[in-house]
Design an enzyme around this catalytic site. Structure first.
Site, short mmCIF file in Angstrom:
data_model
loop_
_atom_site.label_atom_id
_atom_site.label_comp_id
_atom_site.label_asym_id
_atom_site.label_seq_id
_atom_site.Cartn_x
_atom_site.Cartn_y
_atom_site.Cartn_z
N ASN A 96 0.82 -1.23 0.00
CA ASN A 96 0.00 0.00 0.00
C ASN A 96 0.85 1.27 0.00
OD1 ASN A 96 -2.15 -1.72 0.10
ND2 ASN A 96 -3.00 -0.96 2.02
N ARG A 229 -5.09 -13.08 -0.38
CA ARG A 229 -6.32 -13.19 0.40
C ARG A 229 -7.31 -14.12 -0.30
NH1 ARG A 229 -7.03 -6.78 1.51
NH2 ARG A 229 -6.18 -6.75 -0.61
#
Length: 670
Positions: A96, A229
């Site tokens: 990020n 994920r």
């Protein structure tokens, strides 16, 4: 009066604060502040206050945690807590934008306010990046390593792109936005950058032998696409791959491997772009997305799916249960609206590619004058005249007086090749049949051009006369997904020697008005009607391989033609699961197909031929055999309307009679 002046003064102060706060609110997020283009702002007290926070959040190892709004005011207790966390090794990452953003901010503020603390913190961040790099050149999402998918090489959210962008600038300029970099760091940055590029090249995914793009994360050991994920499954990424290619395109004097990577990825972006959908977002009063709709739109601006199947590039979507869905509407609102499933980032690749290609991909060929050459070499490594086969064809003179020979070095050439009618007298010679591979993956449904889409699916289309090919594999790699042509020949006097022609349904389209074609020592495989068309064709010493139960030929010989498809001394083989195969059926009712002295495997059905629900074809078609052998040769059980030639009849099937010219011409292609 004094009281009124006091009130007025306070109003001015309040208004000033309001203006200042309003200006600050233009940059609500930390990422927005990083991108501020006003260099003078980085000299303000406001910027310096933020810099103090950046220094506090940095850990002793040099990196930063993610998702921190560095511009927010810290209380004394929060500052003390951050000081206590300095030696903590948890949650330090490049995900990020973490670490990259803080280093960029420190460099920008150092240029305006050269505080040595900023430089020291930046170099500590650089130490962190260098230490975190794997030996294979990649970077994990977290370092020190955090168990789970976090150890994978991560391209996700452009993490590795940002790291390599820093290293590239340092290695090339010895400077980063004004911070002077010591020479030992410059050398280390160069080594780390080169290793990172090698990692990128090695992780580019091959789909059916053809380079495509990248997954958001790759296994740190096997380099294969990996899961993150639950809803981030192994896939090809339309988003992360874009920045990777843009980075590769910034490299001066790129290696052949980098050039191939860029060209392959560009072709993949072109192939996977979506131009009939637009994303419509529905917002609430607070500006938050509460629903997304994909609207069918003609000539929409191109977008790409973020997740595409590794096998066939089909977009897919996942909820937190990890179950693949085919449309965005099939997943729950939380993931549907809270995640970016489509992107337009690859448009920058498509925009910049032509200039990059002109500068690098064809640099060598532009320097060579090959217009009048009769021998041209194609090599992916840049050692030839061209790197693409189509470029070599396009450079040949129209209607040449002498034969033009194009030598192709080993490699997998993901190209859709067309040899126009005016490019006649061309020979294409591969370095080896097994390792010189021309492949593409168009198929009927993908072309979507109406009922005649089959004829647009070719990997190679030959319209020019006097064509010859040898020592090649020509493949349609789309799989068993419907009509998909590998080789389409329309020109006259075509010679194909020692080649593999690979596909499934409709592998070889032999057609063209008055076209005559000769295949010798070739391997041809497919499923249904995998040799079809109206040309007069002689197959000699070829292996004809059926992949599944179906039909080998579907001739459409015009009425009045003496010969159609003729197989001489060929071997008919099949996969284990193919046990019921017909020799042919009539695409058109005057079809002609003859097998002479061929060896037929047990997969050939006793009846041999089928009328394709055209009973009239039993009177007009001509299907025959002569002196064949093998378990599949059962002349006594053939359909009653098929023929067994006499020795006298078989004698007329010479190459000169069938083709009308000397079939040995073209030896130069061997």
């Amino acid at each position: 009066m004094k009281y009124i002046k006091f009130i007025a003064l306070n109003l001015v102060v309040l208004l000033g604060c309001s203006v200042m706060l309003q200006a600050q609110n233009n940059y609500k997020n930390w990422s927005d502040i990083i991108r501020k283009s006003d260099a003078s702002w980085f000299a303000t007290p406001e910027a310096q206050n933020i810099a103090e926070n950046v220094l506090l959040y940095q850990r002793n190892i040099g990196g930063w945690p993610k998702n921190i709004e560095m511009q927010k005011t810290l209380s004394d207790s929060e500052k003390q807590r951050l000081i206590a966390l300095k030696s903590n090794l948890h949650d330090i990452t490049t995900d990020n934008g973490a670490t990259y953003q803080e280093m960029l901010f420190l460099a920008k503020i150092y240029k305006q306010k050269p505080d040595e603390r900023y430089k020291k913190a930046f170099l500590s961040g650089l130490d962190y990046l260098l230490e975190a790099q794997f030996d294979n050149g990649g970077w994990p999402q977290f370092y020190p390593l955090k168990k789970g998918y976090y150890t994978h090489i991560t391209y996700n959210d452009d993490s590795m792109f940002h790291i390599l962008t820093i290293l590239k600038q340092i290695s090339e300029t010895s400077d980063y936005y004004g911070i002077p970099i010591p020479q030992d760091y410059v050398s280390k940055a160069k080594v780390a950058f080169d290793k990172g590029i090698i990692c990128i090249v090695k992780t580019q995914y091959k789909q059916n032998g053809v380079l495509t793009a990248w997954c958001a994360q790759h296994d740190e050991n096997t380099l294969t696409p990996a899961k993150a994920r639950a809803y981030e499954l192994p896939s090809l990424s339309g988003k992360e791959s874009a920045k990777i290619v843009l980075l590769l395109m910034t490299i001066d004097n790129p290696s052949p491997e980098v050039i191939t990577a860029v060209k392959s990825a560009y072709a993949w972006f072109e192939k996977t772009k979506i131009t009939n959908l637009e994303e419509k977002r529905i917002l609430n009063n607070a500006g938050k997305v509460i629903d997304k709709k994909m609207i069918v739109t003609q000539n929409a601006l191109p977008i790409w799916a973020r997740f595409m199947e590794l096998e066939n590039n089909e977009p897919f979507f996942c909820d937190r249960d990890g179950v693949k869905k085919k449309s965005l509407d099939e997943i729950g609102a939380e993931r549907k609206n809270g995640y970016a499933w489509y992107t337009d980032e690859p448009k920058e690749v498509l925009k910049k590619y032509p200039n990059w290609e002109k500068k690098y991909a064809f640099e060598k060929s532009e320097k060579k004058k090959i217009e009048d050459k009769n021998t041209i070499t194609v090599a992916q490594d840049g050692s030839g005249d061209f790197k693409l086969i189509q470029d070599a064809i396009n450079a040949t003179k129209a209607f040449p007086y002498e034969r033009v020979t194009i030598h192709i070095k080993n490699g997998t050439y993901y190209e859709k090749i067309r040899i126009p009618e005016f490019n006649n007298n061309i020979s294409i010679i591969g370095e080896s049949k097994e390792k010189t591979i021309i492949t593409y993956d168009d198929y009927f449904g993908k072309m979507n051009l109406g009922r005649n889409s089959t004829f647009y699916t070719y990997t190679m289309l030959v319209e020019g006369n006097d064509f010859s090919a040898s020592n090649l594999t020509i493949q349609n790699s789309s799989g068993d997904i419907g009509q998909a042509v590998a080789l389409s020949i329309m020109g006259d006097r075509a010679y194909v020697f020692n080649c593999n022609i690979l596909g499934n349904q409709d592998t070889l389209y032999a057609s063209g008005n008055n076209s005559r074609q000769y295949f010798k020592d070739c391997y041809i495989e497919g499923t249904t009607d995998f040799i079809f068309g109206k040309a007069t064709v002689l197959f000699e010493n070829c292996q004809i391989h059926s992949i599944k139960n179906s039909y080998i030929t579907a001739a459409s010989t015009p009425e009045g033609k003496e010969f159609g498809f003729v197989f001489k001394n060929c071997t008919l083989t099949a996969d284990k699961n193919a046990t019921q195969v017909y020799l042919g059926r009539p695409w058109r009712i005057y079809a002609k197909t003859v097998f002479i002295e061929c060896k037929m495997g047990s997969h050939i059905l006793p009846q041999g031929w089928e009328n394709w629900s055209k009973p009239e074809a039993e009177k007009t078609a001509f299907y025959a055999e002569y002196n064949c052998s093998g378990e599949g040769y059962k002349p006594e059980k053939r359909v009653l309307w098929a023929h067994q030639l006499s020795k006298k009849q078989a004698k007329k099937y010479t190459s000169e009679n069938v083709l009308g010219f000397e079939a040995q011409r073209g030896k130069e292609t061997k």
